[in-house]
Structures are given as structure tokens and as C-alpha cells.
Design an enzyme around this catalytic site. Structure first.
Site, short mmCIF file in Angstrom:
data_model
loop_
_atom_site.label_atom_id
_atom_site.label_comp_id
_atom_site.label_asym_id
_atom_site.label_seq_id
_atom_site.Cartn_x
_atom_site.Cartn_y
_atom_site.Cartn_z
N GLU A 60 -8.07 -2.40 -22.60
CA GLU A 60 -7.93 -2.03 -21.18
C GLU A 60 -9.22 -2.31 -20.41
O GLU A 60 -9.20 -2.86 -19.31
CB GLU A 60 -7.54 -0.55 -21.07
CG GLU A 60 -7.47 -0.03 -19.64
CD GLU A 60 -8.15 1.31 -19.48
OE1 GLU A 60 -9.01 1.43 -18.58
OE2 GLU A 60 -7.84 2.25 -20.25
N HIS A 61 -10.35 -1.95 -21.00
CA HIS A 61 -11.64 -2.23 -20.36
C HIS A 61 -11.86 -3.74 -20.22
O HIS A 61 -12.32 -4.22 -19.18
CB HIS A 61 -12.78 -1.63 -21.19
CG HIS A 61 -13.03 -0.18 -20.91
ND1 HIS A 61 -14.28 0.30 -20.59
CD2 HIS A 61 -12.20 0.89 -20.91
CE1 HIS A 61 -14.22 1.62 -20.40
NE2 HIS A 61 -12.96 1.99 -20.60
N HIS A 68 -7.69 1.15 -25.81
CA HIS A 68 -8.58 1.51 -24.70
C HIS A 68 -9.64 0.43 -24.47
O HIS A 68 -9.99 0.11 -23.33
CB HIS A 68 -9.24 2.86 -25.03
CG HIS A 68 -10.24 3.32 -24.03
ND1 HIS A 68 -11.59 3.32 -24.27
CD2 HIS A 68 -10.10 3.78 -22.77
CE1 HIS A 68 -12.23 3.78 -23.22
NE2 HIS A 68 -11.36 4.07 -22.29
N GLU A 78 -19.17 6.47 -22.90
CA GLU A 78 -18.02 7.28 -22.51
C GLU A 78 -17.72 8.33 -23.58
O GLU A 78 -17.38 9.47 -23.27
CB GLU A 78 -16.81 6.38 -22.29
CG GLU A 78 -15.60 7.06 -21.68
CD GLU A 78 -14.45 6.11 -21.42
OE1 GLU A 78 -13.36 6.60 -21.08
OE2 GLU A 78 -14.62 4.88 -21.56
#
Length: 418
Positions: free
Chosen positions: A49-50, A46, A126
Site C-alpha cells: 500500500e505504501h 501494508h 510507524e
């Protein structure tokens, strides 16, 4: 018609021409996610991906956004348990400009240390956001409980502690090992020329390593468990779950119909009993969470703090009724019609078709045609449903989590409802 191609680079393409539209959706799917991660570096897929959006040798983060906005496109990405997808949608005449941004991100990303520091903090925020959303927290927790000891039980987003351990070197090494040409599927749906788009992509990812090293997945047998999470909230959130079926399973259509009857619509049994008749919940539904090699069946309800036991007992009642009497022919026909209609509606969305084709190709290696899907639903019989109900009727097989303002003796409630 859906066409599968393998490029000279080893990358697979799944292409669905829709000549009557004026747009193209392109998704670059990488078969990597939480299941591939070392627990020490949980959330690295993840995090990567950022970072793909934070600048390349050719574009700053702002320029990535500007180049997509300039052609009126849309760009985004997401990370799952088993795959990561980067996607863009644009007018058909601009597909190369849109695709070029994605290719640049995946082959020329800087993974800048300063940007990593900033983005690490963004992801920590997040994590807080998920913790502050009690329904999300309940769903994440029940998934971890169902797959405890298995790779599917790993967290997608990670923890502040695991994120701190992810240095640029760690990220670069992980990227090199996971983002390999044999581990990528490019899914394209919309108005385009097949030969032209295959030629365009043919040599675009040669910078990546050719293959990914195979590994043995972690496995542990399932056993029901219970967890109560305390938070200062105004409503309690309940998830009850048991094992289901994986993606690509021949029983998919029967299981989907049964799930829809139980908790997939406003006419479903859980909705009618828990909300309409008993007035216990505003939101109540069930879902089939399917992965490439496993799956789970999840029932959710949001209720008043003093109605937790009543809601769980109501769910138990419906499962017992299903076990004892099954379903009616009318329910089967209605659910079948609902799911066929939902599938047809989804086929009218270019991006939706790209997502479906890409996900199924990278996780199962198989795509069903629209005709096969409709036939799959049409072929489901009452006997099929009888076989499927055995997977979900045994209340003693359910794990449970509740997020509430005070500790709940959840195991006692679950055992008492038997």
C-alpha cells in the site's frame, strides 16, 4: 439507489448516485490484508500500500501528489486485516483525472528497490509510533490475543524483521497473486453517470491476473489469556475482550444497540460507572470489532496506575448487572435513536457511503439499503437484547491486556474479580 455491476474484466462495481452533491468518492478495494500473509512476510500488504504511492512508469511520487492537488482532490489508502483500500475524492467534473491516478498506481507501479529501502524505514518508524502509543498497543495486543492461532491474529504492520525479508521479488509475486480482477471491488458514491463511469473503468485493469487462488484459513479455538506490558508511561491502559459476532450477522443490530448501551456514548453504563460515579478513568468505552467470518467485543479504559483493579472490578460489576437485570425499555429506545441518527449523519458524507458500500461488498457480498438499516434497528426487541447479552456477560470468557509502568498480576486481578 445502489447499483451493482460486473465489468467485462471481472471487476465488480458498487455505485451509489447522489445527484444533489458536487463531488465523487472512488475507492478501489482489494480483498487482501494481514489474513492472506505468510508469517515470514508479515506486513507485506501494508508495505505494498505504501509503495503504490512511490512512483509509476508515468508518474513520480511527487507527480502523483501534484496531479491530485492540481484538481483539488484528496487521495489516501489504508490496509486492514482483510482488505486494502485506495481512495480519492474530487469534484464530480474531475473524477476521471482523479481515478486515472489510482489506476496508474495499481497497474504501473515501479516497486523501485531504492524506494522500498526508504519506505521500509518509514514503516519501521510507524511501528515505533504504535509502540509509543500505549492505547494503540493495548488494542493491537488484545486483538492478537483474541485471534491467536487464527489468520485474524496476524499483525497488519509487521515487524522490522519481517519487513527486511520482503524483497522486490517477494513483493511483486505477492502483488500478482493478490491484486487480481476477481479480488477487486470499485466503490463509487456521489454525482456521476452510471453508464459513463462503468464504460470508463471497463478495460482499466486488464494488466492484472483474472483470479486469485483460494486458500484454507488458519483456525484455532479461543481460550482466554492475559498479558501485562511494561512501559514508562503516566497512565495505564486496559483492554478486556471476548468473542463477538461477524460482519453480516443477522444479530448485528441487536449487538450494536447493546454495545452502545454498555460503552458507546457518554450516557453508557461503563462511562457513567467508571468515569462519572467512580472517577477512575478519563476515557472508557466498548466496541464491536467485526470481520467477515468472526468478531470480538472489546472494553477499553485509561486509568491511573493504582486504579487498574478498581476499574476492572467496575467493568465486572456492570457486566454482572447486565446479566442479572438486563436493560430497560428506555435504554433500548435511546440507544436505538442514537444509532439511527449516527447512521443518517453518516449518509450525508459521500466518502463514508463509499467506504460502507465497498467494505460490505468485498467482505460480505451484501449491502443493506438505508431503509433496511433503519428497519433493522427498529425491529430489535428486548428478547433480542436478552439473547445478545449472553455473548458478553460471562466475565470468565474475557482476555485482558494492560499497559502500565510496572508488571501487573493481571490474571490474579481478573480471577479475583469473578
Amino acid at each position: 439507489m445502489i447499483i451493482n455491476k460486473k465489468l467485462n474484466s471481472g471487476i465488480r462495481m458498487v455505485l451509489e448516485e447522489i445527484p444533489y452533491v458536487q463531488s465523487v468518492a472512488i475507492g478501489i478495494w482489494v480483498k487482501t490484508g494481514a489474513v492472506d500473509e505468510d508469517e515470514k512476510y508479515a506486513g507485506i500488504s501494508h508495505f505494498i500500500e505504501h509503495m503504490m504511492f512511490k512512483g509509476t512508469t508515468n508518474r513520480s511520487a511527487k507527480k502523483i501528489a501534484e496531479d491530485i492537488d492540481r484538481i483539488g482532490g484528496q487521495i489516501n489508502a489504508f490496509t486492514g486485516k482483510e482488505a486494502t483500500c485506495y481512495y480519492v475524492k474530487a469534484i464530480d467534473s474531475n473524477y476521471k483525472e482523479a481515478a486515472d491516478v489510482l489506476i496508474d498506481m495499481l497497474t504501473q507501479s515501479l516497486l523501485d528497490k531504492e524506494e522500498m529501502t526508504k519506505e521500509r524505514q518509514v514503516i519501521c518508524e510507524e511501528i515505533k509510533m504504535t509502540q509509543d502509543a500505549p492505547d494503540d498497543l493495548a488494542h493491537d495486543t488484545i486483538t492478537a490475543m483474541i485471534f491467536k492461532g487464527n489468520d485474524l491474529g496476524k499483525s497488519i504492520i509487521g515487524t522490522p524483521t519481517s519487513l527486511k525479508r520482503i524483497t522486490r521479488s517477494v513483493m511483486s509475486n505477492y502483488f500478482a497473486k493478490e491484486y487480481t480482477r476477481d479480488n477487486i471491488v470499485i466503490s463509487v458514491s456521489g454525482n456521476f453517470d452510471v453508464d459513463e463511469i462503468c464504460e470508463y473503468f471497463d478495460d482499466k485493469f486488464m494488466e492484472l491476473l483474472p483470479s486469485k487462488e483460494e486458500k484454507n484459513p488458519a483456525f484455532a479455538p479461543y481460550a482466554p489469556s492475559y498479558k501485562s506490558i511494561t512501559k514508562e508511561i503516566e497512565q495505564s491502559h486496559i483492554c478486556l475482550a471476548t468473542k463477538g459476532i461477524p460482519l453480516g450477522d443477522d444479530r448485528y443490530y441487536a449487538f450494536s444497540i447493546l454495545n452502545n448501551i454498555m460503552g458507546g456514548s457518554m450516557s453508557s453504563r461503563f462511562f457513567q460507572n467508571i468515569r462519572e460515579e467512580k472517577g477512575l478513568a478519563y476515557s472508557v468505552y466498548s466496541m464491536n470489532g467485526a470481520f467477515s467470518g468472526d468478531g470480538y467485543y472489546n472494553i477499553y479504559a485509561g486509568v491511573s496506575h493504582d486504579k487498574i483493579k478498581d476499574a476492572i472490578c467496575g467493568i465486572r460489576e456492570e457486566l454482572a448487572l447486565l446479566d442479572e437485570k438486563g436493560i430497560s425499555a428506555e435504554e433500548l429506545d435511546s440507544s436505538r435513536a442514537q444509532l439511527k441518527a449516527a447512521y443518517v449523519f453518516g449518509q450525508e458524507n459521500v466518502a463514508g457511503r463509499m467506504f460502507k458500500n465497498g467494505k460490505n461488498t468485498i467482505l460480505t457480498g451484501k449491502i443493506s439499503t438505508p431503509e433496511e438499516v433503519v428497519k433493522g434497528f427498529d425491529d430489535v426487541t428486548m428478547d433480542d437484547i436478552e439473547n445478545m447479552k449472553r455473548l458478553i456477560c460471562d466475565f470468565s470468557s474475557y482476555s485482558a491486556v494492560v499497559v502500565s509502568k510496572k508488571h501487573i498480576e493481571l490474571k490474579r486481578i481478573m480471577k479475583g474479580a469473578l
